[in-house]
Write a protein that holds these residues in place. Structure first.
Motif, mmCIF file in Angstrom:
data_model
loop_
_atom_site.group_PDB
_atom_site.id
_atom_site.type_symbol
_atom_site.label_atom_id
_atom_site.label_comp_id
_atom_site.label_asym_id
_atom_site.label_seq_id
_atom_site.Cartn_x
_atom_site.Cartn_y
_atom_site.Cartn_z
ATOM 1 N N CYS A 182 0.821 -1.217 0.000
ATOM 2 C CA CYS A 182 0.000 0.000 0.000
ATOM 3 C C CYS A 182 0.856 1.269 0.000
ATOM 4 O O CYS A 182 1.854 1.349 0.733
ATOM 5 C CB CYS A 182 -0.919 -0.007 1.216
ATOM 6 S SG CYS A 182 -2.149 1.325 1.165
ATOM 7 N N THR A 227 0.266 3.890 1.413
ATOM 8 C CA THR A 227 0.211 4.558 2.723
ATOM 9 C C THR A 227 1.304 4.060 3.661
ATOM 10 O O THR A 227 1.458 4.590 4.763
ATOM 11 C CB THR A 227 -1.143 4.285 3.405
ATOM 12 O OG1 THR A 227 -1.247 2.860 3.630
ATOM 13 C CG2 THR A 227 -2.307 4.772 2.566
ATOM 14 N N HIS A 269 1.230 0.906 4.765
ATOM 15 C CA HIS A 269 0.692 -0.299 5.386
ATOM 16 C C HIS A 269 1.010 -1.493 4.480
ATOM 17 O O HIS A 269 1.099 -1.354 3.259
ATOM 18 C CB HIS A 269 -0.825 -0.200 5.567
ATOM 19 C CG HIS A 269 -1.251 0.836 6.560
ATOM 20 N ND1 HIS A 269 -1.369 2.173 6.233
ATOM 21 C CD2 HIS A 269 -1.578 0.742 7.876
ATOM 22 C CE1 HIS A 269 -1.759 2.846 7.308
ATOM 23 N NE2 HIS A 269 -1.892 2.017 8.316
ATOM 24 N N TYR A 292 -6.416 -1.913 5.613
ATOM 25 C CA TYR A 292 -5.912 -1.741 6.979
ATOM 26 C C TYR A 292 -6.937 -1.074 7.891
ATOM 27 O O TYR A 292 -6.641 -0.788 9.041
ATOM 28 C CB TYR A 292 -4.598 -0.937 6.978
ATOM 29 C CG TYR A 292 -4.725 0.452 6.389
ATOM 30 C CD1 TYR A 292 -4.500 0.669 5.038
ATOM 31 C CD2 TYR A 292 -5.084 1.540 7.185
ATOM 32 C CE1 TYR A 292 -4.630 1.931 4.490
ATOM 33 C CE2 TYR A 292 -5.215 2.810 6.643
ATOM 34 C CZ TYR A 292 -4.994 2.992 5.300
ATOM 35 O OH TYR A 292 -5.136 4.234 4.750
ATOM 36 N N ARG A 293 -8.152 -0.832 7.378
ATOM 37 C CA ARG A 293 -9.202 -0.183 8.175
ATOM 38 C C ARG A 293 -10.524 -0.922 8.060
ATOM 39 O O ARG A 293 -10.885 -1.428 6.996
ATOM 40 C CB ARG A 293 -9.464 1.244 7.654
ATOM 41 C CG ARG A 293 -8.408 2.240 7.997
ATOM 42 C CD ARG A 293 -8.718 3.549 7.295
ATOM 43 N NE ARG A 293 -8.788 3.344 5.829
ATOM 44 C CZ ARG A 293 -9.147 4.270 4.974
ATOM 45 N NH1 ARG A 293 -9.520 5.468 5.407
ATOM 46 N NH2 ARG A 293 -9.165 4.013 3.672
ATOM 47 N N THR A 294 -11.294 -0.872 9.158
ATOM 48 C CA THR A 294 -12.670 -1.320 9.056
ATOM 49 C C THR A 294 -13.487 -0.192 8.420
ATOM 50 O O THR A 294 -13.037 0.955 8.346
ATOM 51 C CB THR A 294 -13.283 -1.627 10.433
ATOM 52 O OG1 THR A 294 -13.394 -0.390 11.151
ATOM 53 C CG2 THR A 294 -12.417 -2.601 11.224
ATOM 54 N N GLU A 301 -11.705 2.161 11.979
ATOM 55 C CA GLU A 301 -10.703 1.666 12.940
ATOM 56 C C GLU A 301 -9.519 1.058 12.195
ATOM 57 O O GLU A 301 -9.697 0.223 11.301
ATOM 58 C CB GLU A 301 -11.354 0.587 13.826
ATOM 59 C CG GLU A 301 -10.424 0.037 14.911
ATOM 60 C CD GLU A 301 -10.922 -1.289 15.493
ATOM 61 O OE1 GLU A 301 -10.172 -1.899 16.256
ATOM 62 O OE2 GLU A 301 -12.051 -1.704 15.154
ATOM 63 N N GLU A 302 -8.322 1.475 12.558
ATOM 64 C CA GLU A 302 -7.130 0.886 11.923
ATOM 65 C C GLU A 302 -6.819 -0.446 12.579
ATOM 66 O O GLU A 302 -6.649 -0.526 13.792
ATOM 67 C CB GLU A 302 -5.928 1.834 12.039
ATOM 68 C CG GLU A 302 -6.105 3.092 11.211
ATOM 69 C CD GLU A 302 -4.801 3.628 10.607
ATOM 70 O OE1 GLU A 302 -3.743 3.000 10.772
ATOM 71 O OE2 GLU A 302 -4.875 4.687 9.961
ATOM 72 N N ARG A 345 0.995 0.947 10.340
ATOM 73 C CA ARG A 345 1.795 1.435 9.229
ATOM 74 C C ARG A 345 3.209 0.902 9.464
ATOM 75 O O ARG A 345 3.758 1.065 10.552
ATOM 76 C CB ARG A 345 1.781 2.961 9.265
ATOM 77 C CG ARG A 345 2.277 3.665 8.050
ATOM 78 C CD ARG A 345 2.383 5.149 8.316
ATOM 79 N NE ARG A 345 1.125 5.818 8.563
ATOM 80 C CZ ARG A 345 0.341 6.350 7.606
ATOM 81 N NH1 ARG A 345 0.714 6.275 6.340
ATOM 82 N NH2 ARG A 345 -0.779 6.959 7.922
ATOM 83 N N LEU A 381 -13.976 -4.534 5.896
ATOM 84 C CA LEU A 381 -12.820 -3.656 5.709
ATOM 85 C C LEU A 381 -12.983 -2.861 4.415
ATOM 86 O O LEU A 381 -13.754 -3.243 3.525
ATOM 87 C CB LEU A 381 -11.520 -4.471 5.645
ATOM 88 C CG LEU A 381 -11.251 -5.424 6.811
ATOM 89 C CD1 LEU A 381 -9.893 -6.116 6.628
ATOM 90 C CD2 LEU A 381 -11.288 -4.698 8.141
ATOM 91 N N CYS A 432 -7.512 1.483 0.923
ATOM 92 C CA CYS A 432 -6.962 2.838 1.064
ATOM 93 C C CYS A 432 -7.694 3.853 0.192
ATOM 94 O O CYS A 432 -7.886 4.999 0.598
ATOM 95 C CB CYS A 432 -5.474 2.833 0.710
ATOM 96 S SG CYS A 432 -5.110 2.083 -0.893
#
Lengths: 126, 126
Positions: free
Chosen positions: A89, A91, A93, A98-100, A104-105, A109, B70, B73
């Motif tokens: 990624c 970003t 990550h 990497y997030r819901t 939420e992470e 990273r 999920l 990005c």
């Protein structure tokens, strides 16, 4: 070989870590990208935003070595099993997921995003 | 909550087994399908071939209970982590990704496909 149905030019590609099976990202491929992926052993995609062929990691060095390519029952979606160099990624990550949906992470990273594509160079967007 | 970019109506959804992380299938969702998925706790999609909302398992009984959702990005792809009842694939394989691009079957059929949707009933195509 199964010939994927490149309906409307592109098919989605799910990219997973060949060892852990973690989903790393989703990108798109046209026939040329798939051909190059098979010939070189490294993941190639078609960038919808840049409208051109794209070798994953060509700028960042975060290459994806192909271990196996799967195709789904309808033959219109691919799955690349890869060995990921660095992170998938932009970003920083490891995975793009990497997030819901609630924000939420769920994964840290692991790299400074400036380190992924070089500070000020702009990101190599898919 | 992150609002996915439903550009052109639909976003792809990667569906994985919440326990093993195996990729089971890829389908598509519109806003209504995502809303129903969140409200009911069971996976809903938009069927591109039938052009309508589709609850996975509504005919076959092979429901997908949502464990977590999920987002990637770019916020234009979803990942449903699910507990899969029965099999995900209409062919009777647990996952739709049961073949390599070279045509080799890498996973067994675990159900008679007639048992998935009922003999002669036609398949519930995505």
């Amino acid at each position: 070989m199964i010939e994927p149905k490149f309906t409307g030019h592109l098919v989605p590609v799910v990219v997973v870590d060949a060892g852990s099976h973690e989903v790393l990202m989703v990108a798109y491929a046209d026939e040329e990208a798939l051909d190059l992926t098979r010939k070189t052993g490294y993941a190639h995609y078609y960038s919808r935003s840049r409208r051109k062929l794209w070798k994953k990691g060509e700028e960042s060095g975060h290459l994806q070595r192909i271990v196996r390519i799967l195709v789904d029952c309808d033959e219109d979606t691919l799955l690349y099993e890869v060995e990921q160099e660095g992170v998938a990624c932009h970003t920083g990550h490891r995975s793009c997921f990497y997030r819901t949906l609630d924000g939420e992470e769920i994964a840290p990273r692991v790299l400074d995003p400036d380190g992924v594509y070089g500070k000020g160079s702009g990101r190599a967007k898919r």
